[in-house]
Design an enzyme around this catalytic site. Structure first.
Site, PDB file in Angstrom:
ATOM      1  N   ASP A  25      35.765 104.717  37.182  1.00 20.17           N
ATOM      2  CA  ASP A  25      36.775 105.085  38.151  1.00 20.17           C
ATOM      3  C   ASP A  25      37.908 105.753  37.358  1.00 20.17           C
ATOM      4  O   ASP A  25      38.002 105.563  36.140  1.00 20.17           O
ATOM      5  CB  ASP A  25      37.274 103.822  38.861  1.00 20.17           C
ATOM      6  CG  ASP A  25      38.446 104.116  39.758  1.00 20.17           C
ATOM      7  OD1 ASP A  25      38.360 105.074  40.538  1.00 20.17           O
ATOM      8  OD2 ASP A  25      39.461 103.379  39.679  1.00 20.17           O
ATOM      9  N   ASP A  27      41.717 106.733  38.668  1.00 20.76           N
ATOM     10  CA  ASP A  27      43.090 106.263  38.863  1.00 20.76           C
ATOM     11  C   ASP A  27      43.151 104.743  38.666  1.00 20.76           C
ATOM     12  O   ASP A  27      42.384 104.006  39.276  1.00 20.76           O
ATOM     13  CB  ASP A  27      43.577 106.641  40.275  1.00 20.76           C
ATOM     14  CG  ASP A  27      45.066 106.902  40.308  1.00 20.76           C
ATOM     15  OD1 ASP A  27      45.748 106.592  39.312  1.00 20.76           O
ATOM     16  OD2 ASP A  27      45.553 107.419  41.323  1.00 20.76           O
TER      17      ASP A  27
HETATM   18 MG   LIG Z   1      41.133 102.995  40.782  1.00 22.22          MG
END
Ligand SMILES: [Mg+2]
Length: 316
Positions: A25, A27
């Site tokens: 992932d 962010d």
């Molecule tokens: Mg995230």
């Protein structure tokens, strides 16, 4: 009890021995908005290029693949962002929901026609690249008192037979009205890029509503349910498997959010690792381990570590 272990140097050796592919992932794991998490690029670049011996065999580097629910950027726009932050990355390794929405329309639905698009430039770019006709981006606001005129000056495009809702900073009543109206048409398709409620905002009193906060009003107004594509939906992993030879058993998903990242990993039979630089705390993970609610126990990752930078240090 679901058990989650903190990643240590010893566990790291075992882990490296058992994986070929690392899904990440972005962010909350690699960056916060435009600020990189310390050590992120170094760690990922090192994992990619490392050559080492383990149990008398010679192992190659790990394949990183980046998986983000954020629909605001195209693969090219992400590649620029990665490169600026020092990551070595190819466009093909980036799977955002703008790209996946275009793939879903094109390959899963064999969509022909025109989409009413709620989204930003990244979604537009991916639609164009995949030859999907669209309208609707940019500001669109009501003028005057709409109820007085029963919206008789609102013009709909006769060719629209689908609605895609991604993050759209110009979300408005007029857009909601149009999206719901297009969805009234028989056979019109309805896609939401993802259902994240909020964007992570560190050290702020503000809440930044996520795409889920925009998909829901369209569902309510149209009385329909969107097909949503982002994590934890398996569709993103299917997109990855179309392009890369990925063995789920030798793959780990690294993320900061339990109900999207970690759940995607669980849904697809991957190993899972949570980092604490995003929306999830150590207390939350440890609390979920002994939870009476099965839904919470399901979200417990196999492993956790403070940050991706800490993971990098275990490689030394
Ligand atoms: Mg995230």
């Amino acid at each position: 009890m679901a058990t989650c272990r903190k990643l240590t140097k010893q566990l790291m050796k075992e882990l490296l021995d058992s994986i070929d592919t690392i899904l990440l992932d972005c962010d909350g794991v690699l960056w916060h908005s435009n600020i990189a998490v310390p050590g992120a690029a170094e760690t990922i670049n090192k994992l990619r290029s490392m050559m080492y011996t383990c149990h008398f065999s010679f192992l190659q580097g790990k394949q990183p693949i980046f998986v983000t629910n954020n629909s605001t950027k195209s693969r090219l726009q992400y590649q620029e962002k990665f490169t600026k932050m020092g990551f070595i990355v190819s466009k093909d390794e980036i799977f955002g929901t703008a790209y996946c929405a275009a793939l879903y329309l094109k390959h899963k639905l064999n969509f022909t026609g025109k989409v009413y698009l709620m989204g930003m430039s990244g979604l537009e770019e991916e639609m164009k690249l995949h030859g999907i006709d669209y309208i609707g981006t940019g500001p669109d606001n009501v003028e005057g008192q709409i109820l007085d005129h029963r919206a008789d000056n609102v013009v709909l495009d006769p060719d629209v037979n689908g609605v895609v809702v991604g993050f759209d900073q110009y979300f408005s009543f007029m857009k909601l009205l149009k999206a719901a109206s297009y969805l009234k048409r028989p056979n019109s398709v309805f896609i939401g890029t993802n259902i994240d409620q909020q964007f992570p905002m560190r050290n702020s009193e503000l809440i930044m509503p996520g795409t889920g906060s925009l998909v829901r009003p369209v569902e309510v107004a149209s009385n329909r349910t969107a097909t949503t594509l982002g994590k934890p939906s398996k569709f993103m992993f299917e997109c990855i498997q179309e392009k890369f030879d990925v063995n789920p058993e030798r793959t780990i998903m690294i993320g900061d959010r339990l109900n999207t990242d970690i759940l995607l990993g669980k849904n697809c039979g991957l190993k899972t690792l949570a980092v604490l630089t995003g929306v999830t705390s150590e207390e939350e993970i440890l609390g979920y381990q002994g939870s009476e609610k099965e839904k919470e126990r399901e979200l417990v990752p196999d492993l956790y570590i403070e940050s991706i930078g800490h993971l990098g240090k275990l490689l030394d």
